[in-house]
Design a protein around this motif. Structure first.
Motif, mmCIF file in Angstrom:
data_model
loop_
_atom_site.group_PDB
_atom_site.id
_atom_site.type_symbol
_atom_site.label_atom_id
_atom_site.label_comp_id
_atom_site.label_asym_id
_atom_site.label_seq_id
_atom_site.Cartn_x
_atom_site.Cartn_y
_atom_site.Cartn_z
ATOM 1 N N PHE A 106 2.096 56.265 35.315
ATOM 2 C CA PHE A 106 0.593 56.051 34.841
ATOM 3 C C PHE A 106 0.632 56.321 33.287
ATOM 4 C CE2 PHE A 106 -3.418 57.646 33.900
ATOM 5 C CZ PHE A 106 -4.185 56.638 33.794
ATOM 6 N N GLU A 107 1.118 57.476 32.764
ATOM 7 C CA GLU A 107 1.315 57.764 31.677
ATOM 8 C C GLU A 107 1.683 56.868 30.582
ATOM 9 O OE1 GLU A 107 1.939 59.890 34.274
ATOM 10 O OE2 GLU A 107 0.134 61.064 33.875
ATOM 11 N N GLU A 108 2.863 56.178 31.000
ATOM 12 C CA GLU A 108 3.453 55.164 30.435
ATOM 13 C C GLU A 108 2.687 53.725 30.134
ATOM 14 O OE1 GLU A 108 7.306 53.974 31.750
ATOM 15 O OE2 GLU A 108 8.203 55.890 31.513
ATOM 16 N N ALA A 109 2.081 53.688 31.245
ATOM 17 C CA ALA A 109 1.267 52.256 31.539
ATOM 18 C C ALA A 109 -0.153 52.746 30.519
ATOM 19 C CB ALA A 109 0.676 51.959 32.707
ATOM 20 N N LYS A 110 -0.731 53.751 30.513
ATOM 21 C CA LYS A 110 -1.913 54.250 29.675
ATOM 22 C C LYS A 110 -1.562 54.058 28.148
ATOM 23 C CE LYS A 110 -4.658 58.219 28.859
ATOM 24 N NZ LYS A 110 -5.008 59.604 29.191
ATOM 25 N N LEU A 111 -0.326 54.503 27.965
ATOM 26 C CA LEU A 111 0.120 54.409 26.701
ATOM 27 C C LEU A 111 0.318 52.933 26.122
ATOM 28 C CD1 LEU A 111 0.997 55.784 23.788
ATOM 29 C CD2 LEU A 111 3.231 55.895 24.966
ATOM 30 N N SER A 112 0.871 52.116 27.016
ATOM 31 C CA SER A 112 0.883 50.825 26.702
ATOM 32 C C SER A 112 -0.473 50.063 26.483
ATOM 33 C CB SER A 112 1.657 50.168 28.131
ATOM 34 O OG SER A 112 1.644 48.783 27.666
ATOM 35 N N LEU A 113 -1.225 50.437 27.204
ATOM 36 C CA LEU A 113 -2.708 49.866 26.956
ATOM 37 C C LEU A 113 -3.360 50.426 25.542
ATOM 38 C CD1 LEU A 113 -5.104 48.277 28.168
ATOM 39 C CD2 LEU A 113 -5.874 50.449 29.286
ATOM 40 N N ALA A 114 -3.217 51.505 25.618
ATOM 41 C CA ALA A 114 -3.599 52.112 24.172
ATOM 42 C C ALA A 114 -2.905 51.410 23.021
ATOM 43 C CB ALA A 114 -3.321 53.679 24.114
ATOM 44 N N GLU A 115 -1.779 51.240 22.935
ATOM 45 C CA GLU A 115 -1.050 50.452 21.743
ATOM 46 C C GLU A 115 -1.640 49.283 21.782
ATOM 47 O OE1 GLU A 115 1.375 51.603 19.834
ATOM 48 O OE2 GLU A 115 2.327 53.059 20.912
ATOM 49 N N LEU A 116 -1.752 48.384 22.883
ATOM 50 C CA LEU A 116 -2.312 47.138 22.821
ATOM 51 C C LEU A 116 -3.789 47.186 22.193
ATOM 52 C CD1 LEU A 116 -2.010 44.255 23.835
ATOM 53 C CD2 LEU A 116 -3.538 44.890 25.515
ATOM 54 N N PRO A 188 -2.045 44.861 34.937
ATOM 55 C CA PRO A 188 -1.701 46.109 34.979
ATOM 56 C C PRO A 188 -1.965 46.744 36.388
ATOM 57 C CG PRO A 188 -3.102 45.727 33.091
ATOM 58 C CD PRO A 188 -3.066 44.576 33.891
ATOM 59 N N LEU A 189 -2.993 46.274 37.275
ATOM 60 C CA LEU A 189 -3.145 46.678 38.646
ATOM 61 C C LEU A 189 -2.038 46.404 39.429
ATOM 62 C CD1 LEU A 189 -7.024 45.581 38.918
ATOM 63 C CD2 LEU A 189 -6.030 47.855 38.299
ATOM 64 N N ASP A 190 -1.589 45.175 39.145
ATOM 65 C CA ASP A 190 -0.211 44.630 40.194
ATOM 66 C C ASP A 190 0.939 45.503 39.627
ATOM 67 O OD1 ASP A 190 1.146 42.991 42.084
ATOM 68 O OD2 ASP A 190 2.081 42.327 40.269
ATOM 69 N N LYS A 191 1.153 45.861 38.463
ATOM 70 C CA LYS A 191 2.226 46.772 38.314
ATOM 71 C C LYS A 191 2.143 48.168 38.794
ATOM 72 C CE LYS A 191 4.268 43.537 35.462
ATOM 73 N NZ LYS A 191 5.573 42.885 35.707
ATOM 74 N N ALA A 192 1.055 48.821 38.805
ATOM 75 C CA ALA A 192 0.463 50.026 39.210
ATOM 76 C C ALA A 192 0.773 50.043 40.497
ATOM 77 C CB ALA A 192 -0.752 50.516 38.713
ATOM 78 N N PHE A 193 0.387 49.128 41.331
ATOM 79 C CA PHE A 193 0.483 49.035 42.796
ATOM 80 C C PHE A 193 2.010 49.068 42.977
ATOM 81 C CE2 PHE A 193 1.132 46.678 46.845
ATOM 82 C CZ PHE A 193 0.369 47.668 47.604
ATOM 83 N N GLY A 196 3.144 52.640 42.225
ATOM 84 C CA GLY A 196 2.889 54.039 42.860
ATOM 85 C C GLY A 196 1.666 54.688 42.104
ATOM 86 N N TYR A 197 0.931 53.984 41.294
ATOM 87 C CA TYR A 197 -0.104 54.883 40.567
ATOM 88 C C TYR A 197 -1.539 53.864 40.436
ATOM 89 C CZ TYR A 197 1.826 52.270 36.644
ATOM 90 O OH TYR A 197 2.343 51.268 35.642
#
Length: 570
Positions: A106-116, A188-193, A196-197
């Motif tokens: 989740f932390e990596e994905a959240k950072l990815s969203l922030a970068e965007l 992002p929701l599909d990737k998270a599913f 596992g986050y």
């Protein structure tokens, strides 16, 4: 005379296509319909590779302040001078595509969203010099372009309010409300599913979109796109004036993907009119609202291939542009009833299913019926009408998508066979010994327990080829054998020839397809007769093998008959 415009293979930027002379099919009617129907928040759900990102790019260049208005010269929207005068180049636009937002945590994905979001915010660096923003406003902007540097608990709150804050700053500078475009919101929701986050990502996306779309006084309107219509309760809670345009909606039905008229014109422009029937068979078949639609990714790639190599055979462009984990998962969890339904689909028959257009990702695997719904909304199935009870009549849209079902079914079958190593070893031994009863029993059981792709509406020769592939797959697993398919032998081509480990032995298979169960015996006789008359044994005899086992095998649907004959060559 054929046109020479370049084809926009993989190009999703509207300005690049228009400025650099790429072929463009006019979809600016989308702008007209959007403004005439008017919704504060508009969600379009379409399968991947149907032009969502390009259309979002088009919207940005139409509305954005200081846009190049000549980009729209000669296009449909230019005929609506009233809309162009009122809306073209008049709004600040915040545009994001979330297709690249993912991470193993989740932390990596959240950072990815922030970068965007930071990258989008940096487009407006002039805000730091704006005389319409005070010191607090400029500090807010500095925090926005530093979102990717902060990983404190407070960063999640700042991220949630980021797009709302950016639209407020743009409003203060331009004195005009902001248009927000969010492409592929559900990726992002599909990737998270998958990683596992999911719950954490749902909370983050719900907060971000909620603040941006629901309580934002600085929003002119918003457009979102995605493949799945994630349930409103999970993401869009409390949104009013929220319009959803799914693949079943007649509104905007021709604005994503190509219509047949558009494909026909495109083929004519490149002097490829003779390929329309082939294009229809392979890449048409989607039904959005009241429109019949081709996949644009396929059409563009196919024409590009034909321009470079006119004899090039059709390919699976859409299927190969990303993974097919969804179909794989579906095939792997299929029960016997579902297996039968898949077979009917592959044979070109419709099946009737009630479809849910809004699902949360964690609901998908809870019921096989939910998987049908997702296959429908993501383009692996399409509809050809409804029953009186409101169920959809679902079919596989075209030849390309049918191929993915076959490939995934073959993978599933191979895996199942690999899991039964002991039975396979016995099967191979029975073949060497000529034990027809045991061979027949194994083949019938295997055919009955797997999803069949054999008995389709294909010509008889193609059906034989399918059974050939099936049997060859079983035989090549024996590492002690040399297995040859369609090998030139005697006065023809033998279906399958095996050289066992024993240098004196050889095995020949000839396969036949019977149109009915009662014809299996005679089909086997024809197979044995063909082996003898065309002297397929010469191939093995030339290798010094003299003890031949000849097999005539006939197939009908999920049944087979096996006949064996021993032959000793001098």
């Amino acid at each position: 005379m054929a046109i020479t415009l370049k084809l926009p293979v993989g190009i999703e930027d509207f300005r690049e296509i228009r400025r650099k002379g790429f072929y463009y099919i006019d979809k600016t009617r989308l702008i007209e319909q959007l403004l005439d129907s008017w919704g504060k928040v508009n969600l379009f759900t379409r399968p991947r590779r149907f032009g969502k990102t390009l259309n979002m790019s088009m919207l940005r260049y139409f509305f954005e302040i200081e846009t190049d208005k000549t980009l729209f010269d000669g296009l449909h929207i230019s005929q609506r001078s009233d809309l162009c005068d009122e809306y073209m180049g008049k709004f600040p636009v915040v545009s994001l595509t979330l297709k690249g937002v993912y991470g193993t945590t989740f932390e990596e994905a959240k950072l990815s969203l922030a970068e965007l979001i930071v990258a989008e915010a940096r487009r407006f660096k002039f805000l730091l010099e704006s005389d319409k923003l005070d010191a607090d406003d400029k500090e807010m902007y500095r925090e926005l372009i530093s979102l990717n540097k902060e990983q404190s608990p407070a960063s999640s709150v700042k991220l949630r309010f980021s797009l709302k804050n950016l639209s407020e700053l743009l409003y203060k500078h331009y004195e005009q409300k902001t248009i927000v475009l969010v492409d592929e919101y559900d990726v992002p929701l599909d990737k998270a599913f998958q990683d596992g986050y999911y719950r954490k990502m749902v909370s983050l996306i719900r907060g971000l979109l909620g603040e941006t779309l629901k309580t934002n006084d600085f929003l002119q309107f918003a457009v979102l796109t995605g493949c799945l219509r994630v349930s409103k309760e999970s993401i869009f809670t409390g949104l009013n004036n929220f319009k959803i345009f799914s693949i079943t909606d007649a509104r905007f039905d021709e604005q994503f993907g190509f219509t047949e008229d558009e494909v026909e014109k495109m083929l004519k422009d490149y002097q490829l009119e003779d390929h329309l029937a082939e294009m229809k068979e392979w890449y048409d078949g989607y039904h959005f609202g009241d429109a019949d639609i081709y996949c644009p990714w396929d059409v563009i790639n196919r024409i590009d291939d034909l321009c470079n190599k006119p004899e090039e055979k059709p390919k699976c462009y859409w299927i190969n542009s990303s993974g097919n984990a969804l179909v794989k998962r579906f095939v792997f969890i299929a029960n016997r009833t579902t297996q039968d339904e898949i077979e009917r689909l592959i044979a070109g028959e419709p099946i009737e299913k009630s479809v849910r257009l809004d699902l949360t990702h964690d609901e998908i695997d809870k019921s096989i019926d939910n998987i049908w719904s997702v296959l429908f909304t993501t383009g692996y199935l399409t509809q050809v009408g409804m029953t009186e009870q409101g169920a959809y009549k679902l079919i596989i849209p075209n030849k390309e998508v049918r191929e993915v079902y076959k490939l995934q079914i073959q993978d599933w079958f191979d895996q199942k066979i690999a899991d039964n190593a002991e039975q396979m070893t016995s099967f191979w031994k029975d073949i060497e010994e000529g034990n027809t009863e045991a061979i027949e029993q194994y083949l019938n059981r295997t055919l009955n327990n797997t999803i069949s792709v054999f008995d389709t509406k294909a010509p008889e020769t193609e059906k034989e080829n399918s059974y050939h592939t099936f049997l060859a797959g079983l035989l090549t697993g024996n590492t002690d054998w040399v297995v040859k398919s369609n090998v030139e032998a005697g006065e023809g081509f033998a279906d399958i020839i095996i050289k066992p480990q024993n240098p004196d032995d050889g095995i020949i298979f000839e396969l036949k397809y019977s149109k009915e169960a009662s014809g299996l015996d005679k089909a086997c006789e024809r197979a044995i007769k063909q082996i003898r008359e065309r002297r397929y044994s010469e191939y093995l005899k030339n290798d010094g093998r003299h003890n031949m086992t000849l097999y005539g095998i006939a197939f009908y649907k999920k049944r087979c008959k096996v006949v064996v004959e021993k032959l000793k060559e001098a």
